[in-house]
Design an enzyme around this catalytic site. Structure first.
Site, PDB file in Angstrom:
ATOM      1  N   HIS A  26       0.863  -1.197   0.000  1.00 23.37           N
ATOM      2  CA  HIS A  26       0.000   0.000   0.000  1.00 23.37           C
ATOM      3  C   HIS A  26       0.892   1.237   0.000  1.00 23.37           C
ATOM      4  O   HIS A  26       1.265   1.756   1.047  1.00 23.37           O
ATOM      5  CB  HIS A  26      -0.909  -0.010   1.232  1.00 23.37           C
ATOM      6  CG  HIS A  26      -2.008   1.001   1.191  1.00 23.37           C
ATOM      7  ND1 HIS A  26      -3.342   0.692   1.291  1.00 23.37           N
ATOM      8  CD2 HIS A  26      -1.980   2.353   1.041  1.00 23.37           C
ATOM      9  CE1 HIS A  26      -4.077   1.783   1.221  1.00 23.37           C
ATOM     10  NE2 HIS A  26      -3.260   2.825   1.071  1.00 23.37           N
ATOM     11  N   HIS A  28       1.245   4.842  -2.379  1.00 24.06           N
ATOM     12  CA  HIS A  28       0.681   5.650  -3.457  1.00 24.06           C
ATOM     13  C   HIS A  28       1.781   6.333  -4.278  1.00 24.06           C
ATOM     14  O   HIS A  28       2.685   6.952  -3.704  1.00 24.06           O
ATOM     15  CB  HIS A  28      -0.254   6.716  -2.882  1.00 24.06           C
ATOM     16  CG  HIS A  28      -1.517   6.170  -2.307  1.00 24.06           C
ATOM     17  ND1 HIS A  28      -2.686   6.079  -3.035  1.00 24.06           N
ATOM     18  CD2 HIS A  28      -1.804   5.666  -1.077  1.00 24.06           C
ATOM     19  CE1 HIS A  28      -3.634   5.563  -2.282  1.00 24.06           C
ATOM     20  NE2 HIS A  28      -3.125   5.302  -1.083  1.00 24.06           N
ATOM     21  N   ASP A  30       1.591   9.008  -6.115  1.00 24.66           N
ATOM     22  CA  ASP A  30       1.590  10.460  -5.928  1.00 24.66           C
ATOM     23  C   ASP A  30       1.884  10.858  -4.490  1.00 24.66           C
ATOM     24  O   ASP A  30       1.932  12.045  -4.172  1.00 24.66           O
ATOM     25  CB  ASP A  30       0.269  11.077  -6.389  1.00 24.66           C
ATOM     26  CG  ASP A  30      -0.952  10.403  -5.801  1.00 24.66           C
ATOM     27  OD1 ASP A  30      -0.805   9.333  -5.192  1.00 24.66           O
ATOM     28  OD2 ASP A  30      -2.068  10.937  -5.948  1.00 24.66           O
ATOM     29  N   HIS A 222      -9.889   0.869  -0.066  1.00 29.33           N
ATOM     30  CA  HIS A 222      -9.660   1.710   1.107  1.00 29.33           C
ATOM     31  C   HIS A 222     -10.929   1.688   1.969  1.00 29.33           C
ATOM     32  O   HIS A 222     -12.018   2.030   1.498  1.00 29.33           O
ATOM     33  CB  HIS A 222      -9.386   3.156   0.694  1.00 29.33           C
ATOM     34  CG  HIS A 222      -7.990   3.431   0.267  1.00 29.33           C
ATOM     35  ND1 HIS A 222      -7.445   2.909  -0.888  1.00 29.33           N
ATOM     36  CD2 HIS A 222      -7.016   4.195   0.831  1.00 29.33           C
ATOM     37  CE1 HIS A 222      -6.194   3.347  -1.009  1.00 29.33           C
ATOM     38  NE2 HIS A 222      -5.916   4.122   0.023  1.00 29.33           N
ATOM     39  N   GLU A 225     -10.700   3.601   7.465  1.00 26.34           N
ATOM     40  CA  GLU A 225      -9.704   4.635   7.753  1.00 26.34           C
ATOM     41  C   GLU A 225     -10.425   5.901   8.196  1.00 26.34           C
ATOM     42  O   GLU A 225     -10.300   6.346   9.326  1.00 26.34           O
ATOM     43  CB  GLU A 225      -8.839   4.903   6.530  1.00 26.34           C
ATOM     44  CG  GLU A 225      -7.770   5.969   6.752  1.00 26.34           C
ATOM     45  CD  GLU A 225      -7.058   6.373   5.472  1.00 26.34           C
ATOM     46  OE1 GLU A 225      -5.982   6.982   5.574  1.00 26.34           O
ATOM     47  OE2 GLU A 225      -7.588   6.098   4.373  1.00 26.34           O
TER      48      GLU A 225
END
Length: 381
Positions: A26, A28, A30, A222, A225
């Site tokens: 996990h 990202h 960006d 996701h 969270e």
């Protein structure tokens, strides 16, 4: 491939954690740029207009500090605002290739031997790229990085997890699902749904999830969270998720039944039982969870993260960075912080990596090979 900024070790010493083989599930794209690259690309090369992008700081060290301070907000919504800067410089083929290439090198410098890189192609079209061109540019950068590493005798596998956004129209998430399927033979390993969870249920994207299920493409979502158990329920039932992105609030479905001296009896609710009994992996990211307030009901310190509770109860926990730039972290740092907070030993760190290998979206034979490589690397440590 640059060396890690800091040599992380277990509290009682032992080998460098960065030297241990690790799996990144996990992370990202960006959220993993180098601050120096953001500054360089902001000069025009990676922007949609070819003009200078306004930054909060044009010194790499100052910009790096800004990302960390801005992200430590206690709110996922505020945390996500920093991505307007990184996404803003990732709008051309050249920029995407460079960022992906550097991403691979930085993972390798941290000892990663398999990485699954997630990103949302729909956010990178302002420079005129099509969705397919964007995915191809990122894959070229990833492949370049793998070749670069092979020339330095570092073997690494890496693939994309194509992400759709919860807040997007369902027609867009369907388009992204179709995009992922078109590129499943060219580096795409799976599909993800990300973004603000509250008010944007996974069920809204049922058409995309139905297509992915029919075509047997692995899905991670996701959930748990920025929202609670309903978010995780949606990931499991509507998304048919094989992994849960973060999922830390699954601990809300764990109750203390009885305490007797040093012994504690706990009970698992139906969602927690399903996740544990089917060994659906939790992609936990401790530092990020602290920054976004995902663990606020348990506390604000690292040792208050329910990671250890979930681990001790037999959940398939994995350790992740989420966004290395925003959290100023690495897998080695996350593992070191967990070891310090919960007195983990080398065997625990190995268990987390074997969990991640088993939960990766690779074919079975490749997962077995990855597990063997991890076991061999830890045995040599």
């Amino acid at each position: 491939m640059s060396a890690p900024d800091q040599e992380y070790r277990l509290p009682n010493g032992g080998p460098s954690i960065a030297a241990l083989p690790k799996v990144s599930l996990h992370d990202h794209l960006d959220g993993g740029l180098r601050a120096s690259t953001v500054v360089e690309l902001a000069g025009g090369a990676g922007t949609a207009t070819g003009s200078v992008l306004e930054l909060p700081a044009f010194d790499a060290a100052e910009l790096d500090a800004w990302f960390r301070a801005q992200s430590d907000s206690g709110s996922l919504v505020d945390y996500l605002k920093t991505f307007s800067v990184t996404v803003g410089v990732m709008q051309t083929e050249e920029a995407l290739r460079r960022v992906a290439h550097e991403f691979v090198l930085d993972l390798a410098a941290d000892g990663v031997v398999h990485g699954e890189v997630r990103w949302a192609p729909e956010q990178h079209l302002l420079g005129g790229l099509t969705l397919d061109q964007a995915v191809e540019a990122v894959q070229t950068g990833l492949d370049d990085g793998v070749v670069d590493l092979a020339e330095r005798n570092h073997e690494m596998t890496v693939g994309q997890i194509v992400t759709a956004l919860r807040s997007s129209d369902p027609t867009v998430s369907l388009e992204i699902a179709e995009l992922a399927l078109r590129h499943r033979e060219n580096g795409v390993l799976g599909f993800d749904l990300a973004g603000d969870e509250a008010g944007y249920p996974a069920s809204a994207h049922a058409t995309a999830f139905d297509l992915l299920a029919r075509e047997f493409l692995p899905v991670t979502v996701h959930a748990g969270e920025a929202d609670g158990l309903d978010s995780i329920r949606g990931a499991l039932l509507d998304g048919r998720a094989l992994r849960v992105g973060h999922g830390v609030r699954l601990a809300e479905d764990v109750s203390i039944m009885n305490r007797d001296g040093d012994s504690t009896t706990v009970g698992l609710g139906p969602i927690a039982s399903w996740v544990r009994d089917r060994q659906i992996a939790l992609e936990l990211a401790p530092s990020s969870n602290l920054q976004t307030g995902a663990i606020a009901q348990w506390g604000t310190e690292f040792f208050e993260h329910p990671f250890d509770l979930l681990y001790q109860l037999g959940f398939r926990v994995t350790v992740n960075t989420d966004n290395r730039l925003m959290s100023g972290t690495s897998l080695s740092r996350e593992l070191a912080l967990l070891a310090q907070a919960f007195d983990y030993e080398l065997a625990d760190l190995e268990a987390f990596q074997l969990n991640a290998a088993a939960a990766s979206f690779l074919p079975l034979e490749d997962r077995d090979d990855l597990a063997d490589r991890i076991a061999a690397g830890f045995a040599e440590a």
